[in-house]
Design a protein around this motif. Sequence first.
Motif, PDB file in Angstrom:
ATOM      1  N   MET A   1       0.565  -1.734  -0.089  1.00 24.07           N
ATOM      2  CA  MET A   1       0.196  -0.191  -0.137  1.00 24.07           C
ATOM      3  C   MET A   1       1.059   0.570   0.355  1.00 24.07           C
ATOM      4  SD  MET A   1      -3.187   1.055   2.849  1.00 24.07           S
ATOM      5  CE  MET A   1      -3.634  -0.509   2.480  1.00 24.07           C
ATOM      6  N   THR A   2       0.971   1.806  -1.210  1.00 22.92           N
ATOM      7  CA  THR A   2       1.707   3.208  -0.787  1.00 22.92           C
ATOM      8  C   THR A   2       1.031   4.217  -0.085  1.00 22.92           C
ATOM      9  OG1 THR A   2      -0.673   4.187  -2.292  1.00 22.92           O
ATOM     10  CG2 THR A   2       1.664   2.901  -3.903  1.00 22.92           C
ATOM     11  N   GLU A   3       2.232   5.644   0.430  1.00 21.06           N
ATOM     12  CA  GLU A   3       1.245   6.359   1.328  1.00 21.06           C
ATOM     13  C   GLU A   3       0.273   6.583   0.742  1.00 21.06           C
ATOM     14  OE1 GLU A   3       3.768  10.666   3.063  1.00 21.06           O
ATOM     15  OE2 GLU A   3       4.554   8.856   2.159  1.00 21.06           O
ATOM     16  N   THR A   4       0.303   7.295  -0.302  1.00 16.59           N
ATOM     17  CA  THR A   4      -1.265   7.777  -0.550  1.00 16.59           C
ATOM     18  C   THR A   4      -2.901   6.669  -0.376  1.00 16.59           C
ATOM     19  OG1 THR A   4       0.190   9.208  -2.694  1.00 16.59           O
ATOM     20  CG2 THR A   4      -2.224   9.048  -2.665  1.00 16.59           C
ATOM     21  N   GLU A   5      -2.394   6.049  -0.731  1.00 14.26           N
ATOM     22  CA  GLU A   5      -3.491   4.758  -0.303  1.00 14.26           C
ATOM     23  C   GLU A   5      -3.750   4.929   1.126  1.00 14.26           C
ATOM     24  OE1 GLU A   5      -1.689   1.292  -2.644  1.00 14.26           O
ATOM     25  OE2 GLU A   5      -3.058   2.137  -4.268  1.00 14.26           O
ATOM     26  N   ALA A   6      -2.413   5.201   1.578  1.00 11.85           N
ATOM     27  CA  ALA A   6      -3.042   4.852   3.682  1.00 11.85           C
ATOM     28  C   ALA A   6      -3.426   5.856   3.686  1.00 11.85           C
ATOM     29  CB  ALA A   6      -1.106   4.631   3.656  1.00 11.85           C
ATOM     30  N   LEU A   7      -3.380   6.975   3.518  1.00 12.17           N
ATOM     31  CA  LEU A   7      -3.512   8.521   3.483  1.00 12.17           C
ATOM     32  C   LEU A   7      -4.698   8.517   3.392  1.00 12.17           C
ATOM     33  CD1 LEU A   7      -0.860  11.020   2.579  1.00 12.17           C
ATOM     34  CD2 LEU A   7      -1.939  10.059   4.866  1.00 12.17           C
ATOM     35  N   SER A   8      -5.183   8.228   2.191  1.00  8.39           N
ATOM     36  CA  SER A   8      -6.688   8.142   1.942  1.00  8.39           C
ATOM     37  C   SER A   8      -7.796   6.874   2.667  1.00  8.39           C
ATOM     38  CB  SER A   8      -6.741   7.753   0.416  1.00  8.39           C
ATOM     39  OG  SER A   8      -6.231   8.760  -0.569  1.00  8.39           O
ATOM     40  N   ARG A   9      -7.318   6.196   2.838  1.00  8.35           N
ATOM     41  CA  ARG A   9      -7.711   5.049   3.761  1.00  8.35           C
ATOM     42  C   ARG A   9      -8.131   5.474   4.776  1.00  8.35           C
ATOM     43  NH1 ARG A   9     -10.160  -0.388   3.510  1.00  8.35           N
ATOM     44  NH2 ARG A   9      -8.418  -0.769   1.552  1.00  8.35           N
ATOM     45  N   ALA A  10      -7.053   6.218   5.904  1.00  7.54           N
ATOM     46  CA  ALA A  10      -7.210   6.826   7.516  1.00  7.54           C
ATOM     47  C   ALA A  10      -8.245   8.310   7.252  1.00  7.54           C
ATOM     48  CB  ALA A  10      -5.829   7.214   7.078  1.00  7.54           C
ATOM     49  N   LEU A  11      -8.228   9.083   6.093  1.00  6.61           N
ATOM     50  CA  LEU A  11      -9.402   9.749   5.866  1.00  6.61           C
ATOM     51  C   LEU A  11     -10.467   9.750   5.758  1.00  6.61           C
ATOM     52  CD1 LEU A  11     -10.417  12.438   4.961  1.00  6.61           C
ATOM     53  CD2 LEU A  11      -9.747  12.461   2.796  1.00  6.61           C
ATOM     54  N   ILE A  12     -11.353   8.278   5.164  1.00  3.36           N
ATOM     55  CA  ILE A  12     -11.834   7.773   4.722  1.00  3.36           C
ATOM     56  C   ILE A  12     -12.866   6.742   6.197  1.00  3.36           C
ATOM     57  CG2 ILE A  12     -13.029   5.981   3.822  1.00  3.36           C
ATOM     58  CD1 ILE A  12     -11.922   5.813   1.353  1.00  3.36           C
ATOM     59  N   GLU A  13     -11.625   5.881   6.715  1.00  6.32           N
ATOM     60  CA  GLU A  13     -12.004   5.505   7.919  1.00  6.32           C
ATOM     61  C   GLU A  13     -12.547   6.599   9.113  1.00  6.32           C
ATOM     62  OE1 GLU A  13      -9.676   3.167  11.996  1.00  6.32           O
ATOM     63  OE2 GLU A  13      -9.053   3.742   9.488  1.00  6.32           O
ATOM     64  N   GLU A  14     -11.357   7.577   9.320  1.00  4.93           N
ATOM     65  CA  GLU A  14     -12.153   9.113  10.420  1.00  4.93           C
ATOM     66  C   GLU A  14     -13.091  10.107   9.616  1.00  4.93           C
ATOM     67  OE1 GLU A  14     -11.077  11.457  14.032  1.00  4.93           O
ATOM     68  OE2 GLU A  14     -10.229   9.575  12.809  1.00  4.93           O
ATOM     69  N   ALA A  15     -13.384   9.610   8.928  1.00  4.31           N
ATOM     70  CA  ALA A  15     -15.094  10.625   8.452  1.00  4.31           C
ATOM     71  C   ALA A  15     -16.067   9.637   8.689  1.00  4.31           C
ATOM     72  CB  ALA A  15     -15.278  11.083   6.660  1.00  4.31           C
ATOM     73  N   ALA A  16     -16.117   8.118   8.710  1.00  7.12           N
ATOM     74  CA  ALA A  16     -16.788   7.286   8.361  1.00  7.12           C
ATOM     75  C   ALA A  16     -17.282   7.096   9.813  1.00  7.12           C
ATOM     76  CB  ALA A  16     -16.873   5.904   7.662  1.00  7.12           C
ATOM     77  N   ARG A  17     -16.316   6.923  10.677  1.00  5.81           N
ATOM     78  CA  ARG A  17     -16.809   6.753  12.279  1.00  5.81           C
ATOM     79  C   ARG A  17     -16.764   8.192  12.911  1.00  5.81           C
ATOM     80  NH1 ARG A  17     -13.508   2.868  15.031  1.00  5.81           N
ATOM     81  NH2 ARG A  17     -11.923   1.948  13.705  1.00  5.81           N
ATOM     82  N   LYS A  18     -16.727   8.732  12.378  1.00  7.14           N
ATOM     83  CA  LYS A  18     -17.603  10.447  12.707  1.00  7.14           C
ATOM     84  C   LYS A  18     -18.659  10.685  12.689  1.00  7.14           C
ATOM     85  CE  LYS A  18     -13.815  12.951  14.743  1.00  7.14           C
ATOM     86  NZ  LYS A  18     -12.419  13.923  14.789  1.00  7.14           N
ATOM     87  N   SER A  19     -18.746  10.452  11.363  1.00  5.42           N
ATOM     88  CA  SER A  19     -20.586  10.758  10.457  1.00  5.42           C
ATOM     89  C   SER A  19     -21.121   9.472  10.967  1.00  5.42           C
ATOM     90  CB  SER A  19     -20.587  10.906   8.969  1.00  5.42           C
ATOM     91  OG  SER A  19     -21.505  11.592   8.915  1.00  5.42           O
ATOM     92  N   GLY A  20     -22.236  10.201  10.822  1.00 10.70           N
ATOM     93  CA  GLY A  20     -23.755   9.145  11.284  1.00 10.70           C
ATOM     94  C   GLY A  20     -24.341   9.105  10.108  1.00 10.70           C
ATOM     95  N   LEU A  21     -24.163   9.521   9.008  1.00 10.53           N
ATOM     96  CA  LEU A  21     -24.881   9.190   8.136  1.00 10.53           C
ATOM     97  C   LEU A  21     -24.111   9.584   6.554  1.00 10.53           C
ATOM     98  CD1 LEU A  21     -27.789   9.910   7.098  1.00 10.53           C
ATOM     99  CD2 LEU A  21     -26.907  12.580   6.378  1.00 10.53           C
ATOM    100  N   ILE A  22     -24.296   8.508   5.602  1.00 11.44           N
ATOM    101  CA  ILE A  22     -24.175   8.812   4.617  1.00 11.44           C
ATOM    102  C   ILE A  22     -24.268   9.229   3.330  1.00 11.44           C
ATOM    103  CG2 ILE A  22     -21.915   7.428   4.990  1.00 11.44           C
ATOM    104  CD1 ILE A  22     -23.018   4.839   4.077  1.00 11.44           C
TER     105      ILE A  22
END
Length: 172
Positions: A1-22
């Motif tokens: 996994m590249t650094e860009t992919e790791a940062l994208s995955r971390a952004l997705i996870e953090e946003a999805a954890r904090k939001s209750g709605l998608i």
Amino acid sequence: MTETEALSRALIEEAARKSGLIWLQGPAGPSRALWHVWHEGAVCLVGGGAGEQPLDGLGLEDGGTATVTVRSKDKGGRLVTFTARVSELPAGGEAWGAAVAELKGKRLNAVDAEGIEERWARECVVLRLEPRGDGVEPLPDGSLAAVPVASPATTRKAMPAALPRLLRKRRR
């Protein structure tokens, strides 16, 4: 996994954890707002049964893809959009039980809180939306405003201009 992919995955996870709605858009139909939980690296949601969020018309199928947009919990704006692989969790399985345990804790105003797991197993579908490796989509430049989905719901008509004066006369 590249650094860009790791940062994208971390952004997705953090946003999805904090939001209750998608906002979820399948291959068919418009986007739909759905409540969810983030569980073991994916968005999990339940729907399709009586009294649960509707999933019909989205064209979601096991092994297909969907576009997920996560909103900000405080401002309501778009944080991140990504493509996810859809998988339906079989009722009664180990993964289904773990996801349902998380979903049950977030389900508000359930009519039958004691028997909710049995009802979900019988009537509903539990979906797991795992982000694909291609990262996040860039934020759009335009509005992306869409026509609301047709609904039998209505709003009140405008209040007559004379009504405030009439109500003041009654108080005297």
